[in-house]
Design a protein around this motif. Structure first.
Motif, PDB file in Angstrom:
ATOM      1  N   ASP A 119      24.511 -11.479  -8.909  1.00  0.00           N
ATOM      2  CA  ASP A 119      23.396 -10.546  -9.089  1.00  0.00           C
ATOM      3  C   ASP A 119      22.102 -11.261  -9.487  1.00  0.00           C
ATOM      4  O   ASP A 119      21.011 -10.865  -9.063  1.00  0.00           O
ATOM      5  CB  ASP A 119      23.747  -9.454 -10.110  1.00  0.00           C
ATOM      6  CG  ASP A 119      24.294 -10.014 -11.422  1.00  0.00           C
ATOM      7  OD1 ASP A 119      24.229 -11.242 -11.635  1.00  0.00           O
ATOM      8  OD2 ASP A 119      24.793  -9.215 -12.235  1.00  0.00           O
ATOM      9  N   THR A 132      18.613   0.497   0.762  1.00  0.00           N
ATOM     10  CA  THR A 132      18.568  -0.264  -0.484  1.00  0.00           C
ATOM     11  C   THR A 132      19.576  -1.408  -0.475  1.00  0.00           C
ATOM     12  O   THR A 132      19.251  -2.544  -0.856  1.00  0.00           O
ATOM     13  CB  THR A 132      18.848   0.657  -1.687  1.00  0.00           C
ATOM     14  OG1 THR A 132      17.876   1.695  -1.734  1.00  0.00           O
ATOM     15  CG2 THR A 132      18.799  -0.132  -2.993  1.00  0.00           C
ATOM     16  N   PHE A 160      17.782 -10.207   0.134  1.00  0.00           N
ATOM     17  CA  PHE A 160      17.497 -11.064  -1.016  1.00  0.00           C
ATOM     18  C   PHE A 160      18.362 -12.324  -0.988  1.00  0.00           C
ATOM     19  O   PHE A 160      17.871 -13.428  -1.231  1.00  0.00           O
ATOM     20  CB  PHE A 160      17.738 -10.300  -2.323  1.00  0.00           C
ATOM     21  CG  PHE A 160      16.596  -9.397  -2.723  1.00  0.00           C
ATOM     22  CD1 PHE A 160      15.655  -8.960  -1.787  1.00  0.00           C
ATOM     23  CD2 PHE A 160      16.457  -8.967  -4.033  1.00  0.00           C
ATOM     24  CE1 PHE A 160      14.602  -8.131  -2.150  1.00  0.00           C
ATOM     25  CE2 PHE A 160      15.415  -8.138  -4.412  1.00  0.00           C
ATOM     26  CZ  PHE A 160      14.485  -7.716  -3.476  1.00  0.00           C
ATOM     27  N   GLY A 181      17.406  -9.729 -12.773  1.00  0.00           N
ATOM     28  CA  GLY A 181      18.432  -9.475 -11.776  1.00  0.00           C
ATOM     29  C   GLY A 181      19.709  -8.952 -12.395  1.00  0.00           C
ATOM     30  O   GLY A 181      20.334  -8.009 -11.893  1.00  0.00           O
ATOM     31  N   TYR A 241      18.337  -5.177  -0.829  1.00  0.00           N
ATOM     32  CA  TYR A 241      18.670  -5.712  -2.148  1.00  0.00           C
ATOM     33  C   TYR A 241      19.726  -6.811  -2.072  1.00  0.00           C
ATOM     34  O   TYR A 241      19.612  -7.846  -2.743  1.00  0.00           O
ATOM     35  CB  TYR A 241      19.134  -4.568  -3.049  1.00  0.00           C
ATOM     36  CG  TYR A 241      19.691  -4.986  -4.381  1.00  0.00           C
ATOM     37  CD1 TYR A 241      18.953  -5.750  -5.287  1.00  0.00           C
ATOM     38  CD2 TYR A 241      20.974  -4.585  -4.770  1.00  0.00           C
ATOM     39  CE1 TYR A 241      19.470  -6.123  -6.517  1.00  0.00           C
ATOM     40  CE2 TYR A 241      21.500  -4.942  -5.999  1.00  0.00           C
ATOM     41  CZ  TYR A 241      20.743  -5.706  -6.878  1.00  0.00           C
ATOM     42  OH  TYR A 241      21.270  -6.072  -8.093  1.00  0.00           O
ATOM     43  N   LEU A 293      20.342 -13.044  -6.498  1.00  0.00           N
ATOM     44  CA  LEU A 293      19.581 -12.154  -5.629  1.00  0.00           C
ATOM     45  C   LEU A 293      18.102 -12.155  -5.998  1.00  0.00           C
ATOM     46  O   LEU A 293      17.244 -11.887  -5.151  1.00  0.00           O
ATOM     47  CB  LEU A 293      20.132 -10.729  -5.720  1.00  0.00           C
ATOM     48  CG  LEU A 293      21.556 -10.506  -5.227  1.00  0.00           C
ATOM     49  CD1 LEU A 293      21.941  -9.045  -5.362  1.00  0.00           C
ATOM     50  CD2 LEU A 293      21.732 -10.973  -3.789  1.00  0.00           C
ATOM     51  N   PHE A 294      17.794 -12.455  -7.256  1.00  0.00           N
ATOM     52  CA  PHE A 294      16.403 -12.488  -7.692  1.00  0.00           C
ATOM     53  C   PHE A 294      15.838 -13.904  -7.726  1.00  0.00           C
ATOM     54  O   PHE A 294      14.668 -14.113  -7.407  1.00  0.00           O
ATOM     55  CB  PHE A 294      16.274 -11.848  -9.082  1.00  0.00           C
ATOM     56  CG  PHE A 294      16.189 -10.346  -9.063  1.00  0.00           C
ATOM     57  CD1 PHE A 294      16.911  -9.581  -8.154  1.00  0.00           C
ATOM     58  CD2 PHE A 294      15.388  -9.673  -9.969  1.00  0.00           C
ATOM     59  CE1 PHE A 294      16.845  -8.202  -8.140  1.00  0.00           C
ATOM     60  CE2 PHE A 294      15.296  -8.287  -9.969  1.00  0.00           C
ATOM     61  CZ  PHE A 294      16.025  -7.549  -9.050  1.00  0.00           C
ATOM     62  N   THR A 313      19.091  -5.406 -13.700  1.00  0.00           N
ATOM     63  CA  THR A 313      19.003  -4.462 -12.579  1.00  0.00           C
ATOM     64  C   THR A 313      20.392  -4.079 -12.092  1.00  0.00           C
ATOM     65  O   THR A 313      20.681  -2.895 -11.839  1.00  0.00           O
ATOM     66  CB  THR A 313      18.194  -5.072 -11.419  1.00  0.00           C
ATOM     67  OG1 THR A 313      16.867  -5.346 -11.861  1.00  0.00           O
ATOM     68  CG2 THR A 313      18.148  -4.128 -10.227  1.00  0.00           C
TER      69      THR A 313
END
Length: 263
Positions: free
Chosen positions: A242, A107, A115, A211, A111, A245-246, A214
């Motif tokens: 964070d 993960t 990403f 993001g 992640y 990352l998305f 999450t």
């Protein structure tokens, strides 16, 4: 608020990395990836789960080396296979490893490392390399506008069980801020794809909040407030990036699947 604003100013030098792009941005993404995944794994250790940081570092190095020297996409598929395989082999020390150790290892690599790697891919997107700025604009723009919108207008909770301070008003303000900032960027720097920039502003405003939420879910499950203490008022590297990352993958696949398809 004062601490948050001052800490935000500390982040400004990172914009230099975006301006320089190329190998500087390449190296910056790699460093953020390995620092971020370490913070992520430390959170799991609070739950007595022990992901393997060494595997993550090797996987990150392999991913970036493939990007430097290998053009065939099959190499990336080999990386996927190798990453999962080695992470599962970590379980072979069966007396000292739990299933969660391998799952957390996998993960974290995908992640955080994979990403964030998409920022580099956008920078390498030929005539659309300037769209790397949209990753930052949508992520940080949404965060800043959502914060102030929520602070001034927020009344209705967005996801109280995940992030009690976030409000629906703040969320809407964040999306509007992302759209406006992305539109301005497109108007002044990429007018030929202005409408695409606006669409990315909408998508980025939504995805960046996914993001953020999450990351909040992970932290709640881990029982920690922040991933780290590197940046006063912001936590660690992962707390600050964070949303990126998305938004990074979102911008990259929009370029490949929407803009590329329409040409």
């Amino acid at each position: 608020m004062k601490t948050r604003v001052l800490s935000g100013l500390i982040m400004l030098p990172l914009l230099i990395i975006l301006v320089l792009g190329g190998y500087v941005l390449f190296a910056g993404c790699f460093v953020i990836g390995i620092m971020g995944v370490r913070e992520f794994y430390n959170g799991f250790r609070e739950m007595d789960i022990k992901p393997n940081y060494g595997i993550a570092c090797v996987a990150a190095a392999a991913l970036y080396i493939i990007n430097l020297f290998c053009e065939k996409p099959e190499w990336y598929m080999l990386w996927f296979f190798g990453t999962v395989l080695v992470s599962l082999l970590y379980l072979f020390n069966i007396e000292h490893r739990k299933l969660e150790d391998a799952m957390a290892t996998i993960t974290g690599i995908f992640y955080v490392v994979f990403f964030s790697f998409h920022v580099t891919l956008v920078d390498q997107a030929g005539p659309y390399s300037n769209m790397v700025w949209l990753i930052v604009i949508t992520a940080f723009g949404t965060d800043i506008m959502a914060y102030f919108s929520g602070y001034l207008l927020g009344k209705h909770k967005l996801c109280p069980k995940i992030s009690p301070k976030k409000t629906i008003e703040g969320s809407i303000g964040g999306i509007l801020g992302s759209v406006i900032l992305s539109g301005l960027f497109g108007y002044f720097f990429m007018p030929e794809i202005l409408m695409h920039c606006i669409i990315i502003g909408v998508l980025g405003g939504i995805v960046s909040q996914f993001g953020d939420l999450t990351a909040s879910i992970f932290k709640r499950k881990m029982g920690i407030k922040d991933y780290g203490h590197l940046i006063p008022g912001h936590g660690g590297i992962l707390d600050r990036f964070d949303s990126v990352l998305f938004t990074g993958p979102m911008v990259y696949y929009y370029i490949c699947l929407v803009i590329g398809y329409m040409q």
